[in-house]
Structures are given as C-alpha cells and as structure tokens.
Design an enzyme around this catalytic site. Sequence first.
Site: not given
Length: 336
Positions: A115, A263, A293
């Site tokens: 990520c 994020h 996500n």
Amino acid sequence: MTTRRARIAGTGFHVPERVVTNHDLEALMDTSDEWIQQRSGVVERRYCSGDETPADLALRATEQALESAGLEPRDLDCILLATLSSQHEFPGTSFFLQKRLGLEDTPCMDLRAQCSGFLYGLTTANALVRSGQYNRVLVVGCEVHSTGIDLTTEGRDVAVLFGDGAGAVVVEANEDPDDAAGILECRIHAQGEFAEKLWLEFPSSGHKPVRIDAEVMAQKRHFPRMEGRFVFKHAVTRMPEVLRQTLSSASLKLEDVDLFLFHQANLRINEYVAGQLEIPAEKCLSNIQRYGNCSAASIPILLAEAAAEGQLTPGTLVCMTAFGSGFSWGSVVARF
Ligand code: UT7
C-alpha cells in the site's frame, strides 16, 4: 545555479466499469452494508470483468497521465509500476504495460511495497530525475484484488475492503527557477518484523517441492490474511509520525499544506490521523467510499481525481501519506 527538481507533470486514473456494492457482497457472505460502512467507510468498489487485466487498467491511467502532461509514450525514460497483485509472478505487470505503450526498450520494473508502493515509486522517481539519470519517469500504482480475495464468510474481514484500479503520474525534471513545482521531500520506512501481520503466504518459493499445493489451498492460505486491529494501531501511529517528519525536513508546517491524501485503507484510520494532527476535514480527500482500498493505486487515483476537479492549481501543496503490508509506510510532499 539552477536546482534540478522533479515535478509531477501529469496525472491519470482508471477503474473498471463493474460496480460491486456492499449489498452485492451480502449475497456472497455473512456481512452487512452497515458493518462495512461503519468499520471502514467503503460503500462500493470496482471489480474487473471479462478478460480485463492489470495492464489494461494501467494503460488507461498512463494514457491519461501522458495526455495531461502533453507527452507521448516515447517521451518516457523509465517506468516504475507499484503493485502487490502483479499480472504474473514474473515478469510482473510493468513489462506488459511497456509493450501496450508500444515501447521497445524503455526500462521498466515492478516495485513491491504494497500500500506504500506508489510513494516508494515517487521517492525512486524523484531520485532518478534529480540525479540527472532520467528526465521523465512514469510512476503507476495498479491493483487487481478481485481475483485474489476470499469472497466467502471466512475471508470477509479482508475481502470487503479491497477494490481494483490504477493511477499514474509522470515525474518530470524542472529546472525553471521561476517555477516552484516539484517534489519537496520524501520519507519511506519499513519494518519487516511485522511482515506476517498482513500478507499473502502462498504461492511461496520457500515451499517444497512446489510453491502451492492442494493442502495449502484447502486451508485458504493463498488468500491475504491480516490482523486488522494490530495493523490499524500501527497505521495510526506511523502515519502522523512520518507525515510530521517529512514536513519538518521540508521546513513546512501542517498549516502550509493545502491537500492531504492518505492511503485509502480505512476511513476511520484517516479520520483518526487527521484528528490527531488537527487537520480540517475539508483538506483531506477520500474516495474509499467509491473504490475501497486499491493499495498502491489509491493515492494516485486520489491525485488524478483532484487534478480532474481542478484542485491542483499552480502552487498547491499536497502531502501524501501511506501505510501498509511489510510493514511499509511513507510520506511525500509536492508542490504543483
Ligand atoms: O491497506 C493496508 C493497511 N490495512 C489497514 O490499515 C487495515 C487496518 N484494519 C482495519 O481497518 C480494521 O481492523 C478492519 C476494518 C479490518 C476490521 O475492523 P475491526 O473493528 O478491527 O473489526 P475486527 O476485526 O475486530 O472484527 C470485529 C467483529 C468480529 O466478530 P466478533 O469476533 O466480534 O464476533 C469479526 O468476525 O466483526 C466481525 N467481522 C465482520 N462482520 C461482518 C469481520 N469482518 C466482517 C465483515 N462483516 N466483513
């Protein structure tokens, strides 16, 4: 003396057409729209369909980024593609993208920092451009999670969070003393001690005699697993820490920043981080509600959406911060 900086010259993103809502997931597993929204903020996400591949998403995002920078594929000196869901174990996704761009020998590589991958990519591109090695580096974040998650009740804690998508930027040299645009500071970190707190165990080249077998698959160890609360606690500690560190290295204050791009792992994480730093909600962009996500793609998608909405006007100061598997985390501050 001219200072060579690296600026973000163009942005683009692409998500698949297919929308999968929380209600759609209710039909596949024991979950609820209420649980998913309350715990994570996700309302819907996009999944690839038919024969759509990561390279398809990356190509569309790249085409947009090149167009917004007024460039052609041949103008690129190097391609960095951050992903944790590569099209093939090797050579990864970037080589398929390079081919689709019609490029013959432009160097390309997949970058694996999960990520935080896009920020690791920006940090690398910044160094490559500032050193004079290259003038233009494409940085892509691209994920197809939908084919790698357990869409049953057993996998629900992870599966409901993720979506597919790609975002891209062109990082270009800026030697104009009258143009302040540039990446001002990058900070990246890692802590392998916690590699197994959020990971995909199989296939594994350490597993003998073959990397994956029926037993492993029956145990569902080829799906990602996460200790959610543990990851959450580390995310809300590391993100403010690295954000402050990055701004301080750039001699900037929190108030100087116009937009914060976190994020998109969990809306609650980002609200908590913003609360700790007393950042006003209107300065924090989010798209987790619509896309879930998208790991390495989340921040470049946010960036491209901000650009499309006219929010990245000259002089805008943007601070991007991520945390993810590895553990890996980082922050990059850039002026547009
Ligand atoms: O992108 C990389 C970084 N990733 C992150 O930063 C993610 C960090 N972690 C999180 O965002 C959160 O921990 C989650 C959203 C993953 C989970 O939220 P939580 O509040 O920590 O829930 P939990 O894992 O503690 O589970 C609470 C309950 C459990 O039931 P019991 O044991 O209380 O009966 C779970 O079984 O919720 C249950 N549960 C679900 N229920 C409905 C777990 N997943 C689901 C689900 N639907 N999808």
